[in-house]
Design a protein around this motif. Structure first.
Motif, short mmCIF file in Angstrom:
data_model
loop_
_atom_site.label_atom_id
_atom_site.label_comp_id
_atom_site.label_asym_id
_atom_site.label_seq_id
_atom_site.Cartn_x
_atom_site.Cartn_y
_atom_site.Cartn_z
N VAL A 88 0.91 -1.56 -0.22
CA VAL A 88 -0.23 -0.15 0.04
C VAL A 88 1.38 1.27 -0.06
CG1 VAL A 88 -1.76 1.29 1.20
CG2 VAL A 88 -2.19 -1.36 0.88
N PHE A 100 2.50 7.74 3.88
CA PHE A 100 1.74 6.10 5.11
C PHE A 100 1.92 6.75 5.57
CE2 PHE A 100 1.07 1.82 5.93
CZ PHE A 100 -0.18 1.52 5.39
N ILE A 101 0.47 6.38 7.02
CA ILE A 101 1.24 6.41 8.34
C ILE A 101 1.51 5.43 8.86
CG2 ILE A 101 -0.54 7.32 10.19
CD1 ILE A 101 -0.31 9.64 7.83
N ALA A 145 -10.60 3.91 7.37
CA ALA A 145 -10.36 4.87 8.65
C ALA A 145 -8.75 3.30 8.61
CB ALA A 145 -10.73 4.23 9.99
N GLY A 146 -7.93 2.41 7.64
CA GLY A 146 -7.53 1.63 7.09
C GLY A 146 -7.44 0.41 8.34
N SER A 178 -8.15 -2.44 7.57
CA SER A 178 -7.51 -3.51 6.79
C SER A 178 -6.29 -3.76 6.42
CB SER A 178 -8.53 -3.65 5.62
OG SER A 178 -9.83 -4.05 5.95
N1 LIG Z 1 -1.48 3.49 7.47
C1 LIG Z 1 -2.06 4.82 6.31
N2 LIG Z 1 -1.29 5.81 6.05
C2 LIG Z 1 -1.98 5.85 4.78
N3 LIG Z 1 -3.01 5.25 4.02
C3 LIG Z 1 -4.03 4.99 4.63
C4 LIG Z 1 -3.42 4.08 5.61
N4 LIG Z 1 -4.03 3.12 6.33
C5 LIG Z 1 -5.48 2.57 4.93
N5 LIG Z 1 -4.86 4.00 4.25
C6 LIG Z 1 -5.66 4.53 3.14
O1 LIG Z 1 -7.12 4.36 3.48
C7 LIG Z 1 -7.67 3.15 2.31
C8 LIG Z 1 -8.94 2.47 3.68
O2 LIG Z 1 -7.98 1.15 3.98
P1 LIG Z 1 -8.83 -0.18 4.68
O3 LIG Z 1 -9.87 -0.71 3.74
O4 LIG Z 1 -7.75 -0.36 5.72
O5 LIG Z 1 -9.72 0.60 5.80
P2 LIG Z 1 -10.46 0.01 6.28
O6 LIG Z 1 -10.59 0.81 7.98
O7 LIG Z 1 -10.69 -1.49 6.67
O8 LIG Z 1 -12.27 -0.08 5.86
P3 LIG Z 1 -13.52 -0.85 6.55
O9 LIG Z 1 -13.93 -0.77 7.45
O10 LIG Z 1 -14.31 -0.35 5.41
O11 LIG Z 1 -13.13 -1.96 5.56
C9 LIG Z 1 -6.62 2.63 2.11
O12 LIG Z 1 -6.77 2.11 0.76
C10 LIG Z 1 -5.63 3.19 1.85
O13 LIG Z 1 -5.45 4.42 0.49
#
Ligand SMILES: Nc1ncnc2c1ncn2[C@@H]1O[C@H](COP(=O)(O)OP(=O)(O)OP(=O)(O)O)[C@@H](O)[C@H]1O
Ligand SMILES: [Mg+2]
Length: 889
Positions: A600, A608-609, A631-632, A634
């Motif tokens: 990613v 990327f955080i 939020a991130g 997954s």
């Molecule tokens: N640590 C991070 N730093 C920057 N961007 C991030 C980070 N983690 C995730 N993202 C961005 O956020 C997007 C969504 O992340 P992710 O699919 O992990 O969300 P989620 O919390 O699992 O959402 P859902 O609840 O809908 O499944 C990623 O595609 C990426 O672009």
């Protein structure tokens, strides 16, 4: 293309192929009315019913009947017919022999088997030219360079079942031959790791449910199990009877398709998987190690990010390393140590890179040379590659921990010298084109070449002399294949031709003659030509034989080079992407500071955080992660799995610090993947994957759960998620569970080792700012509607959703207008009712259940006490702690 779509496509083609070939229609023909050649065709076709027969007729391969129709459709070639005038013409389609390979490759790629039938006698030798099937080409036995992917193996695999599965698999293009056995539940993870292009199977030997799944997912060739398979030479050494049997089955099939003994298979590896981390099928797919789940970005995989290999065999080894992370600390450390050396030495990195670039796929080259080997260029490539590996060997002193490995490269100087002396630097691609052996290599050849050169001079002089003698200015000495050498005189000068010229052929504007002198010279020149060709061929065969004599050494060099290539690839990835060397320990601990998702972070435009993680078996070993959509969550849980995987491959990891305790298994349950073709619904797939995890995980496993229980009603889903949490907690696997069931965070209150985390966000007015930062505690909302809004769901729907949410959240049971009443009667989410239910749930029916979970945890703790290493005082303290827990229950 994802693995699934790829497989589906393959299955479709395969089932079609069987149908098509079964109805080929040639059985209906009255054979007595056919010409002898067509009768010969029918006899050969009878023995190869399931293949498309490429029947050599002069300069073409012809296909007839149904084969012709399929070929015409699949290859877009013209469908004509033989005996056009007869009442029942035979459909026919053909391809020129010199371009047949690409047509064959295309058919095999589409899932057909092709049988190549060649002419094996010269015209005139017998009544009709003899023909034989010389090779059958199937997806698992293609050898053509163009049809193979350099950085992946092409395995053909045979399966034999006797309480467990016995597997033999071979890559004909590299000569690799492996035997492996596996428990039934491990079969699919093993097959996904190997990813065979073709599986040999006897339908009656394997349990039906396996047969059906295999047939759905792989290209299957059915065979009839012969109870008395004879022992093939190389199998004699194998002790295990069933492994031997499955190996023999594979060799039988390969010999049948290659129509001869397998010259290049001499060594058998018995694969033991004891010190390899086990990855289930879901983990291999969901973590996108080799194949991407998205069709848009094929390189968005771990392989895509860390593959910086320069040789094809290096690429193939890297794939294997990714799918088989190690569990033996010493082996991991050894790789990491070499990698660190390369990481710290940019000059060495550059030097190695420069040398590896000169090395071709010697593993496939030497196999090609031993199998067909009529390309002199292969010998030159091999020679240059070995020279480059020798250059490396000469520099080995500089290579620190890699020195020993590099020194063990055999120098094979006698081989390179021989090839240097014998083969020209830029030979033709086919030995039959001739003229590729160096002058000075063979006296006889030199002599003949001299003769041939002199003859050419003699011919040139003859032309000059005859011109002068006859006064015919445009007189020419010429050559063609049919008439040999002749003197050509234009029609207007025919009257000047002297008497000793004998007419050979009359053309429209000229006459062609020969003289006895020219005739004699012709016999001499042509004889020399033929002898030159024979000598060259003989030398070529001798050199090939000598080269093949070094087969074992060349494969060893290939193995060392591929390993260096992988390590270099890791170091380049580490350098480019700022990875660090992880500390690998044999304890139950995971500590990651500033961890990042390796894939990613590469595809993101913004920064990327990074995020941390700390787990050990005493305190925290189970994260429940809540937080808004997008939020991130997954991303975070996958990145942890990937970091552990990379560390155990021996690679550096995307973090600022990592301490990784060895894991023996990684399981994932991620996302909704339908497998409708297998007759399973989304939820069924989710639950069977969950079942697999629960049955197989242990306290050395890492389990990644993303949103399980979502595919059913809220109560069912929550209850399942809850029970799974308790169960995994009792097993002791390190677990990361991302969920939208905020109620699940309650478990933290009564199970030690479970910790709630969430992903921080800031609400600014109506805007949400995603911080992507994992923090302690529980999220209170999912902000799903907000995300729906960003995704472009129409405003009216968003507004209505907001209205409904407010109602649900405010427990607004007061007067509703008619329209709302309609909705509320079918509403699915009523948080208030849900919490009521939950209270009930916690107090009554599940009270017993929680106790059960706690009891299991207590038993596990008891089991773990190491009495021999516990002092009396510690024992007393522990007992006290356990009693306190038991009292609370
Ligand atoms: N640590 C991070 N730093 C920057 N961007 C991030 C980070 N983690 C995730 N993202 C961005 O956020 C997007 C969504 O992340 P992710 O699919 O992990 O969300 P989620 O919390 O699992 O959402 P859902 O609840 O809908 O499944 C990623 O595609 C990426 O672009
Ligand atoms: Mg998610």
């Amino acid at each position: 293309m994802t693995i699934n779509t790829y497989l589906q496509e393959r299955n479709w083609i395969f089932s079609n192929m069987v149908n098509i070939l079964k109805t080929r229609g040639s059985q209906m023909v009255d054979r007595s009315k056919l010409t002898p050649v067509m009768q010969q065709y029918m006899d050969i076709k009878d023995q190869h019913e399931d293949a498309i027969l490429f029947f050599r007729l002069g300069d073409f391969y012809e296909m007839f009947f149904k084969d012709a129709e399929i070929a015409s459709r699949e290859l877009d070639i013209t469908l004509t017919s033989r005996d056009k005038k007869s009442d029942d013409p035979i459909p026919m389609a053909g391809v020129p022999y010199h371009s047949a390979t690409s047509y064959i490759n295309r058919l095999v790629k589409k899932g057909f088997k092709v049988c190549v039938c060649e002419q094996t006698s010269l015209p005139g030798e017998s009544k009709i030219v003899k023909r034989e099937a010389v090779r059958i080409i199937t997806p698992g036995t293609v050898l053509d360079e163009e049809a193979l992917n350099g950085k992946s193996n092409n395995y053909i695999l045979s399966l034999f079942f006797n309480r467990m599965f016995y597997i033999a698999y071979c890559d004909l293009s590299t000569g690799e031959f492996n035997l492996e056995k596996t428990e039934t539940e491990e079969l699919f993870p093993v097959l996904y790791r190997i990813m065979p292009s073709e599986i040999l199977i006897d339908k009656n030997n394997v349990p039906e449910k396996f047969f059906l799944s295999l047939k759905k997912n792989f290209f299957i060739t059915e065979y009839k199990l012969d109870q008395e398979t004879s022992d093939k030479g190389i199998m004699k050494e194998v002790d295990d009877l069933f492994l031997k049997k499955t190996g023999n089955i594979l060799i039988d099939y390969l010999e049948e398709t290659q129509k001869g003994t397998l010259k290049n298979i001499g060594k058998i590896n018995i694969v033991e998987n004891d010190d390899i981390m086990k990855l289930d099928v879901a983990a291999q797919k969901n973590l996108e190690l080799i194949d991407s789940m998205s069709d848009d970005n094929k390189r968005a995989t771990l392989f895509g990010v860390i593959d910086n290999t320069f040789t094809s065999m290096g690429g193939r080894k890297l794939r294997k390393w990714i799918l088989t992370p190690l569990t033996d600390i010493k082996k991991i450390e050894k790789r990491a140590q070499c990698l660190e050396f390369l990481y710290n030495n940019s000059l060495i990195r550059r030097e190695l890179q420069h040398l590896l670039k000169k090395i071709r796929d010697i593993e496939r080259l030497i196999n090609r040379i031993s199998l067909s080997g009529n390309n002199p260029r292969d010998l030159v490539s091999l020679r240059e590659s070995i020279k480059a590996s020798n250059e490396l060997k000469a520099l080995s002193n500089k290579y620190g921990p890699l020195k020993e490995k590099i020194q063990s490269i055999s120098d094979l100087r006698s081989l390179t010298d021989l090839l240097d002396r014998a083969i020209q630097d830029e030979p033709p691609a086919r030995s039959s084109d001739g003229n590729f052996i160096n002058n000075g290599f063979d006296e006889k050849l030199d002599e003949l070449r001299e003769v041939s050169r002199n003859s050419r001079k003699w011919l040139a002089t003859l032309e000059l002399e005859e011109k002068e003698k006859t006064g015919i200015k445009n007189l020419k000495v010429k050559y063609n294949k049919v008439f040999g050498y002749f003197i050509e005189v234009s029609r207007s000068n025919v009257d000047k031709v002297p008497e000793n010229y004998i007419r050979k052929q009359t053309m429209t504007n000229s006459e062609r003659y020969f003289t006895p002198e020219l005739k004699e010279k012709e016999a001499f020149i042509l004889g020399a030509k033929e002898r030159i060709q024979n000598i060259e061929n003989e030398i070529f065969s001798r050199i090939k034989k000598e080269t093949i004599g070094y087969y074992g050494e060349i494969l060893e060099i290939s193995d060392i080079i591929s390993e260096l290539d992988c390590l270099l690839s890791f170091s380049i990835a580490a350098f480019k992407n700022r990875y660090v060397r992880p500390e690998i320990v044999d304890e139950r601990i995971l500590e990651i500071n500033d961890g990042r998702h390796p894939v990613v972070e590469k595809v993101m435009e913004d920064d990327f955080i990074p995020n941390d993680l700390y787990m050990d078996s005493e305190n925290e070993r189970f994260y429940i992660i809540t937080g808004p959509n997008m939020a991130g969550k997954s991303t975070y849980i996958r990145q942890i799995a990937l970091i552990v995987l990379m560390a155990q491959m021996g690679s550096f990891v995307p973090a600022s610090f990592a301490k990784i305790g060895i894991h023996t298994k990684i399981f994932t349950r991620i996302g909704a993947s339908d497998n409708l073709s297998m007759g399973h619904s989304t939820f069924m797939v989710e639950m069977s994957e969950t079942a697999q995890i629960l049955k197989n995980c242990d306290e050395r496993s890492l389990v990644i759960l993303d949103d399980i229980g979502r595919g059913t009603s809220t109560y069912d889903g929550l209850s399942i998620a809850w029970a799974v949490t308790e169960y995994l907690h009792s097993i002791g696997s390190f677990t990361l569970f991302a969920t939208h069931y905020h109620e699940l965070t309650f478990v933290e209150k009564y199970l030690e080792g479970i910790k709630n985390h969430n992903v921080a966000i800031i609400e600014e007015g109506n805007e949400l700012v995603f911080l992507h930062k994992i923090v302690n505690g529980t999220a209170d909302r999912s902000y799903g509607i907000h995300v729906a809004d960003i995704a472009g769901v129409p405003e009216t729907v968003i507004k209505r959703a907001q209205q409904l949410l407010e109602k649900f959240e405010n427990n607004d049971n007061s007067q509703q207008d008619d329209e709302e009443a309609d909705f509320s009667s079918i509403r699915l989410i009523d948080r208030d009712t849900l919490s009521d239910q939950l209270d009930l749930f916690q107090e009554k029916s599940t009270e017993k259940y929680f106790k059960y979970g706690e009891a299991i945890a207590l038993i596990n703790e008891l089991k773990k006490i190491d009495i021999n290493n516990t002092t009396p005082i510690n024992a007393l303290n522990k007992l006290n702690k356990l009693r306190k827990k038991a009292r609370k229950m």
